[in-house]
Write an enzyme that holds these catalytic residues in place. Sequence first.
Site, short mmCIF file in Angstrom:
data_model
loop_
_atom_site.label_atom_id
_atom_site.label_comp_id
_atom_site.label_asym_id
_atom_site.label_seq_id
_atom_site.Cartn_x
_atom_site.Cartn_y
_atom_site.Cartn_z
N LYS A 10 22.44 -115.62 -48.31
CA LYS A 10 22.63 -116.65 -49.33
C LYS A 10 21.47 -116.65 -50.33
CE LYS A 10 25.24 -119.55 -46.06
NZ LYS A 10 25.31 -120.92 -45.44
N TYR A 50 35.03 -121.51 -48.41
CA TYR A 50 34.68 -122.76 -47.72
C TYR A 50 35.83 -123.76 -47.81
CZ TYR A 50 29.81 -121.33 -46.91
OH TYR A 50 28.66 -120.70 -46.47
N ASN A 113 20.38 -122.59 -45.12
CA ASN A 113 20.27 -121.94 -43.81
C ASN A 113 20.43 -120.42 -43.88
OD1 ASN A 113 22.97 -121.74 -44.21
ND2 ASN A 113 23.58 -122.97 -42.45
N HIS A 116 25.37 -116.40 -43.91
CA HIS A 116 26.72 -116.66 -43.41
C HIS A 116 27.17 -115.48 -42.56
CE1 HIS A 116 31.04 -117.46 -43.23
NE2 HIS A 116 31.18 -116.18 -43.52
N GLU A 127 37.81 -112.57 -44.94
CA GLU A 127 36.60 -112.66 -45.77
C GLU A 127 36.22 -111.29 -46.34
OE1 GLU A 127 33.69 -114.55 -43.24
OE2 GLU A 127 34.75 -116.46 -43.26
#
Length: 145
Positions: A10, A50, A113, A116, A127
């Site tokens: 990310k 998401y 965080n 993913h 995905e």
Amino acid sequence: MAERSLIILKPDTVHRGLIGQVTTRIEQRGFKIVAMKMALVSQAKLDEHYGHLTSKPFYPEIVAYMTMGPVVFMIVEGDNAVGGMRQLCGATDPAQADMGTVRADFATTIRYNLIHASDSVENATAEIARFFEESEICGYERKAI
Ligand code: ADP
């Protein structure tokens, strides 16, 4: 059994200069990276990715986070790659993640965080198709060199 998982490093991983350290852990574990690229995530693809979170009050924060800069997409392959990559990432909230995981070792907040990883083989397939063209995937056999 060999599986593939869709990984996203990310924007905080990119901004904090942690691409190498996180990628090293993936390789050290023994997983094989069969596709890799840096790109911006579009809002449309983020809404699909998401979809389970778009109605949450914190979804606008996720959008702001995930679109603040480029991410690194990877496809990671190996035995139990889906479960193994989730284990390597640690729990969603770094405060709950086990030490030795990426999220516990490098992050403190649930939003920022770092990484993913697909949460099921079925979602990994969807995905991967969402973020990669077939021609961008480079399957190969490891050689002892
Ligand atoms: P995971 O990324 O571990 O699969 P989720 O799919 O539940 O977890 O959440 C997706 C991402 O949304 C998280 O990785 C995190 O960046 C963000 N997120 C999840 N819960 C929260 C929250 N309560 N507040 C802010 N951001 C959150």
